[in-house]
Design a protein around this motif. Structure first.
Motif, PDB file in Angstrom:
ATOM      1  N   GLN A 135       0.824  -1.205   0.000  1.00  0.00           N
ATOM      2  CA  GLN A 135       0.000   0.000   0.000  1.00  0.00           C
ATOM      3  C   GLN A 135       0.860   1.257   0.000  1.00  0.00           C
ATOM      4  O   GLN A 135       0.414   2.318  -0.445  1.00  0.00           O
ATOM      5  CB  GLN A 135      -0.920  -0.009   1.216  1.00  0.00           C
ATOM      6  N   LYS A 136       2.080   1.142   0.461  1.00  0.00           N
ATOM      7  CA  LYS A 136       2.975   2.296   0.539  1.00  0.00           C
ATOM      8  C   LYS A 136       3.642   2.599  -0.798  1.00  0.00           C
ATOM      9  O   LYS A 136       3.603   3.726  -1.283  1.00  0.00           O
ATOM     10  CB  LYS A 136       4.035   2.069   1.610  1.00  0.00           C
ATOM     11  N   SER A 137       4.248   1.584  -1.403  1.00  0.00           N
ATOM     12  CA  SER A 137       4.987   1.795  -2.654  1.00  0.00           C
ATOM     13  C   SER A 137       4.176   1.469  -3.898  1.00  0.00           C
ATOM     14  O   SER A 137       4.492   1.937  -4.997  1.00  0.00           O
ATOM     15  CB  SER A 137       6.263   0.947  -2.660  1.00  0.00           C
ATOM     16  N   GLY A 138       3.133   0.659  -3.749  1.00  0.00           N
ATOM     17  CA  GLY A 138       2.351   0.223  -4.895  1.00  0.00           C
ATOM     18  C   GLY A 138       2.940  -0.960  -5.628  1.00  0.00           C
ATOM     19  O   GLY A 138       2.331  -1.476  -6.569  1.00  0.00           O
ATOM     20  N   LEU A 139       4.129  -1.422  -5.219  1.00  0.00           N
ATOM     21  CA  LEU A 139       4.833  -2.477  -5.934  1.00  0.00           C
ATOM     22  C   LEU A 139       4.487  -3.859  -5.386  1.00  0.00           C
ATOM     23  O   LEU A 139       4.055  -4.002  -4.245  1.00  0.00           O
ATOM     24  CB  LEU A 139       6.344  -2.247  -5.846  1.00  0.00           C
ATOM     25  N   LEU A 140       4.708  -4.879  -6.208  1.00  0.00           N
ATOM     26  CA  LEU A 140       4.517  -6.271  -5.805  1.00  0.00           C
ATOM     27  C   LEU A 140       5.677  -6.682  -4.913  1.00  0.00           C
ATOM     28  O   LEU A 140       6.841  -6.628  -5.329  1.00  0.00           O
ATOM     29  CB  LEU A 140       4.469  -7.163  -7.046  1.00  0.00           C
ATOM     30  N   ILE A 141       5.400  -7.114  -3.674  1.00  0.00           N
ATOM     31  CA  ILE A 141       6.484  -7.485  -2.762  1.00  0.00           C
ATOM     32  C   ILE A 141       6.421  -8.957  -2.340  1.00  0.00           C
ATOM     33  O   ILE A 141       7.385  -9.463  -1.772  1.00  0.00           O
ATOM     34  CB  ILE A 141       6.500  -6.586  -1.515  1.00  0.00           C
ATOM     35  N   TYR A 142       5.320  -9.639  -2.636  1.00  0.00           N
ATOM     36  CA  TYR A 142       5.232 -11.063  -2.302  1.00  0.00           C
ATOM     37  C   TYR A 142       4.245 -11.718  -3.254  1.00  0.00           C
ATOM     38  O   TYR A 142       3.239 -11.113  -3.648  1.00  0.00           O
ATOM     39  CB  TYR A 142       4.783 -11.259  -0.854  1.00  0.00           C
ATOM     40  N   MET A 143       4.551 -12.954  -3.629  1.00  0.00           N
ATOM     41  CA  MET A 143       3.690 -13.703  -4.543  1.00  0.00           C
ATOM     42  C   MET A 143       3.686 -15.163  -4.109  1.00  0.00           C
ATOM     43  O   MET A 143       4.741 -15.722  -3.781  1.00  0.00           O
ATOM     44  CB  MET A 143       4.201 -13.575  -5.975  1.00  0.00           C
ATOM     45  N   GLU A 144       2.511 -15.756  -4.098  1.00  0.00           N
ATOM     46  CA  GLU A 144       2.393 -17.152  -3.697  1.00  0.00           C
ATOM     47  C   GLU A 144       1.411 -17.866  -4.600  1.00  0.00           C
ATOM     48  O   GLU A 144       0.315 -17.361  -4.859  1.00  0.00           O
ATOM     49  CB  GLU A 144       1.936 -17.261  -2.240  1.00  0.00           C
ATOM     50  N   ASP A 145       1.827 -19.016  -5.102  1.00  0.00           N
ATOM     51  CA  ASP A 145       0.886 -19.815  -5.877  1.00  0.00           C
ATOM     52  C   ASP A 145       0.888 -21.247  -5.360  1.00  0.00           C
ATOM     53  O   ASP A 145       1.860 -21.719  -4.766  1.00  0.00           O
ATOM     54  CB  ASP A 145       1.206 -19.778  -7.373  1.00  0.00           C
ATOM     55  N   SER A 146      -0.226 -21.911  -5.569  1.00  0.00           N
ATOM     56  CA  SER A 146      -0.410 -23.265  -5.057  1.00  0.00           C
ATOM     57  C   SER A 146      -1.200 -24.070  -6.074  1.00  0.00           C
ATOM     58  O   SER A 146      -2.206 -23.592  -6.606  1.00  0.00           O
ATOM     59  CB  SER A 146      -1.165 -23.236  -3.722  1.00  0.00           C
ATOM     60  N   HIS A 147      -0.696 -25.268  -6.381  1.00  0.00           N
ATOM     61  CA  HIS A 147      -1.503 -26.145  -7.222  1.00  0.00           C
ATOM     62  C   HIS A 147      -1.539 -27.541  -6.637  1.00  0.00           C
ATOM     63  O   HIS A 147      -0.578 -28.023  -6.036  1.00  0.00           O
ATOM     64  CB  HIS A 147      -1.048 -26.138  -8.684  1.00  0.00           C
ATOM     65  N   LEU A 148      -2.685 -28.162  -6.804  1.00  0.00           N
ATOM     66  CA  LEU A 148      -2.976 -29.458  -6.209  1.00  0.00           C
ATOM     67  C   LEU A 148      -3.229 -30.468  -7.314  1.00  0.00           C
ATOM     68  O   LEU A 148      -4.008 -30.212  -8.240  1.00  0.00           O
ATOM     69  CB  LEU A 148      -4.205 -29.351  -5.298  1.00  0.00           C
ATOM     70  N   THR A 149      -2.552 -31.625  -7.214  1.00  0.00           N
ATOM     71  CA  THR A 149      -2.696 -32.693  -8.200  1.00  0.00           C
ATOM     72  C   THR A 149      -3.080 -33.989  -7.497  1.00  0.00           C
ATOM     73  O   THR A 149      -2.547 -34.317  -6.446  1.00  0.00           O
ATOM     74  CB  THR A 149      -1.374 -32.898  -8.971  1.00  0.00           C
ATOM     75  N   THR A 209       3.338 -25.602  -3.100  1.00  0.00           N
ATOM     76  CA  THR A 209       3.143 -24.197  -2.764  1.00  0.00           C
ATOM     77  C   THR A 209       4.475 -23.475  -2.921  1.00  0.00           C
ATOM     78  O   THR A 209       5.494 -23.916  -2.377  1.00  0.00           O
ATOM     79  CB  THR A 209       2.628 -24.031  -1.331  1.00  0.00           C
ATOM     80  N   ILE A 210       4.469 -22.372  -3.664  1.00  0.00           N
ATOM     81  CA  ILE A 210       5.688 -21.600  -3.908  1.00  0.00           C
ATOM     82  C   ILE A 210       5.425 -20.154  -3.511  1.00  0.00           C
ATOM     83  O   ILE A 210       4.544 -19.491  -4.072  1.00  0.00           O
ATOM     84  CB  ILE A 210       6.120 -21.658  -5.378  1.00  0.00           C
ATOM     85  N   VAL A 255      10.493 -19.842  -1.288  1.00  0.00           N
ATOM     86  CA  VAL A 255      10.385 -21.052  -0.478  1.00  0.00           C
ATOM     87  C   VAL A 255       9.281 -21.924  -1.092  1.00  0.00           C
ATOM     88  O   VAL A 255       8.156 -21.457  -1.287  1.00  0.00           O
ATOM     89  CB  VAL A 255      10.062 -20.736   0.992  1.00  0.00           C
ATOM     90  N   ALA A 256       9.621 -23.150  -1.412  1.00  0.00           N
ATOM     91  CA  ALA A 256       8.654 -24.071  -2.003  1.00  0.00           C
ATOM     92  C   ALA A 256       8.452 -25.269  -1.080  1.00  0.00           C
ATOM     93  O   ALA A 256       9.395 -25.758  -0.459  1.00  0.00           O
ATOM     94  CB  ALA A 256       9.123 -24.550  -3.374  1.00  0.00           C
ATOM     95  N   THR A 257       7.212 -25.728  -0.992  1.00  0.00           N
ATOM     96  CA  THR A 257       6.862 -26.890  -0.187  1.00  0.00           C
ATOM     97  C   THR A 257       6.075 -27.867  -1.041  1.00  0.00           C
ATOM     98  O   THR A 257       5.100 -27.484  -1.697  1.00  0.00           O
ATOM     99  CB  THR A 257       6.026 -26.489   1.036  1.00  0.00           C
ATOM    100  N   VAL A 258       6.515 -29.118  -1.070  1.00  0.00           N
ATOM    101  CA  VAL A 258       5.783 -30.184  -1.746  1.00  0.00           C
ATOM    102  C   VAL A 258       5.205 -31.102  -0.670  1.00  0.00           C
ATOM    103  O   VAL A 258       5.945 -31.714   0.104  1.00  0.00           O
ATOM    104  CB  VAL A 258       6.701 -30.978  -2.693  1.00  0.00           C
ATOM    105  N   PHE A 259       3.886 -31.173  -0.613  1.00  0.00           N
ATOM    106  CA  PHE A 259       3.187 -31.923   0.428  1.00  0.00           C
ATOM    107  C   PHE A 259       2.491 -33.103  -0.226  1.00  0.00           C
ATOM    108  O   PHE A 259       1.666 -32.937  -1.130  1.00  0.00           O
ATOM    109  CB  PHE A 259       2.179 -31.010   1.126  1.00  0.00           C
ATOM    110  N   ARG A 260       2.814 -34.317   0.228  1.00  0.00           N
ATOM    111  CA  ARG A 260       2.237 -35.537  -0.316  1.00  0.00           C
ATOM    112  C   ARG A 260       1.377 -36.193   0.761  1.00  0.00           C
ATOM    113  O   ARG A 260       1.838 -36.436   1.868  1.00  0.00           O
ATOM    114  CB  ARG A 260       3.346 -36.504  -0.749  1.00  0.00           C
ATOM    115  N   PHE A 261       0.123 -36.493   0.418  1.00  0.00           N
ATOM    116  CA  PHE A 261      -0.764 -37.116   1.395  1.00  0.00           C
ATOM    117  C   PHE A 261      -1.805 -37.957   0.665  1.00  0.00           C
ATOM    118  O   PHE A 261      -2.030 -37.802  -0.536  1.00  0.00           O
ATOM    119  CB  PHE A 261      -1.444 -36.064   2.271  1.00  0.00           C
TER     120      PHE A 261
END
Length: 394
Positions: free
Chosen positions: A288-302, A317-318, A340-346
């Motif tokens: 909100q201060k700079s208007g710039l993108l400072i963090y991005m997270e995506d998640s996909h499930l297979t 999740t990345i 930081v990426a996490t691969v979760f298997r269940f």
């Protein structure tokens, strides 16, 4: 880059084409690149290795020599590096980028979440300097370095949890070329292994020494490295139809949170044999201060169905912290970040699960706009990819 790189790419030995699966898609031995096997078969091989190694991560010389890679004395070390490159090397965004300019939004009958996201993106474009200079940039060259930290794996049996991993690191470098619309080429070298990927605006492909050359299934989508601070205009186009979920604090910054997701039809196009993509969602955090993108997270499930009628889920999740913005010819470009990426298997019924964590630190050293002589010919896919595309086209 042009003709010399194309000749190098097309001299590769013919490889069996299998769909590009984002997330864990590491393979077996480098000299077995002609062996036909699916991504999920080698995932099971990696999991088997890590379930049988000692907790202290020291490996017995009695383990089968066939598991050892050509440049490593440890089978798990080699498989970990391939997992790192498979997950963090060249992942794609969830949806295609529109090559049309972001038009003015008529707020009548538009949900509040959509109209709010639109104005956040307009502020982002202004903060990044895209209103003037970026419209003049026809192409871009970027080079940088990466540091990949090996996996930490947590294995739970329901009654006990075992954690393994040495957190050793591998240093590498990458070169990225980008030309509108949707053309890019990436070369990433880490730990003696090289991953090459690209897009000619229609076909997205990747080459690894252990799986050969692959064409991505589904819609043509952008390289994640491009939208995480390197090309603000592409990032804005990706979030053009986003929803604003509200506000959240990231570190010392209050941020607006925007969300985009692949629709059901698009994720179904990315299915591969027994592997079914359930969802792929991307969140952008704009300061909100700079208007710039400072963090991005995506998640996909297979979801993967085995021959034994067992169902296993893989959730990748990345999350990327993006910073050190610098002015390059009037455009604010992020020069540092940590992913930081996490691969979760269940499974559906079993209490057993595995959670594998890996990290990447990246630094940009050089950014150049409007490289002379760069053309669409510089992004031609390898010959075997083109032959396959022509064979399946109507």
């Amino acid at each position: 880059m042009g003709s010399r790189s194309r000749r190098q790419l097309q001299r590769w030995c013919p490889q069996p084409l299998t769909p590009l699966m984002e997330g864990p898609d590491f393979g077996m031995e480098d000299h077995d690149c002609n062996k036909k096997e699916t991504s999920w078969e080698v995932i099971r091989e990696w999991f088997k290795i890590h379930r049988t190694v000692p907790v202290d991560n020291s490996f017995s010389s009695s383990m089968p020599p066939s598991l050892y890679g050509p440049n490593s004395s440890s089978p798990a070390k080699m498989q970990d590096l391939r997992l790192l490159l498979g997950v963090l090397g060249c992942p794609l965004g969830p949806i295609p980028i529109s090559d049309k300019p972001i038009s003015h939004l008529h707020i009548k009958d538009i949900p509040l979440e959509t109209s709010t996201a639109y104005y956040i993106i307009q502020q982002y474009l202004a903060a990044a300097g895209c209103s003037k200079q970026q419209s003049l940039a026809k192409n871009m060259y970027t080079s940088g370095t990466v540091k990949l930290v090996r996996c930490e794996t947590e294995i739970s049996t329901g009654k006990s949890v075992r954690t393994m991993g040495s957190r050793s690191a591998e240093n590498g470098c990458f070169v990225l070329w980008r030309m509108s619309p949707g053309m890019w080429s990436l070369e990433l070298s880490v730990g003696g292994h090289k991953v090459v990927a690209g897009s000619d605006g229609k076909i997205v492909w990747r080459h690894t020494p252990w799986l050969g050359t692959h064409a991505a299934k589904g819609p043509q989508r952008p390289l994640r490295r491009i939208i995480q601070g390197l090309d603000p205009k592409s990032t804005a186009s990706l979030f053009a139809k986003a929803q604003c979920l509200g506000e959240k604090r990231i570190g010392e910054d209050d941020c607006f949170v925007l969300k985009v997701a692949a629709d059901r039809a698009a994720v179904m196009e990315r299915n591969e044999g027994p592997a079914e993509v359930i969802r792929h969602v991307l969140y952008g955090y704009f300061s909100q201060k700079s208007g710039l993108l400072i963090y991005m997270e995506d998640s996909h499930l297979t979801r993967v169905h085995s021959e034994e009628n067992d169902t296993v889920y893989w959730e990748t999740t990345i999350g990327s912290s993006i910073g050190d913005y610098r002015d390059v010819d009037g455009v604010m470009i992020a020069h540092q970040g940590r992913t930081v990426a996490t691969v979760f298997r269940f499974g559906e019924t079993s209490m057993q699960h595995t959670r594998t964590k890996m990290e990447e630190m990246w630094t940009i050293h050089d950014v150049v706009f409007n490289v002379p002589g760069l053309s669409g010919d510089s992004f031609i896919p390898p010959a075997d990819i083109l032959d396959t595309a022509q064979a399946v086209s109507p």
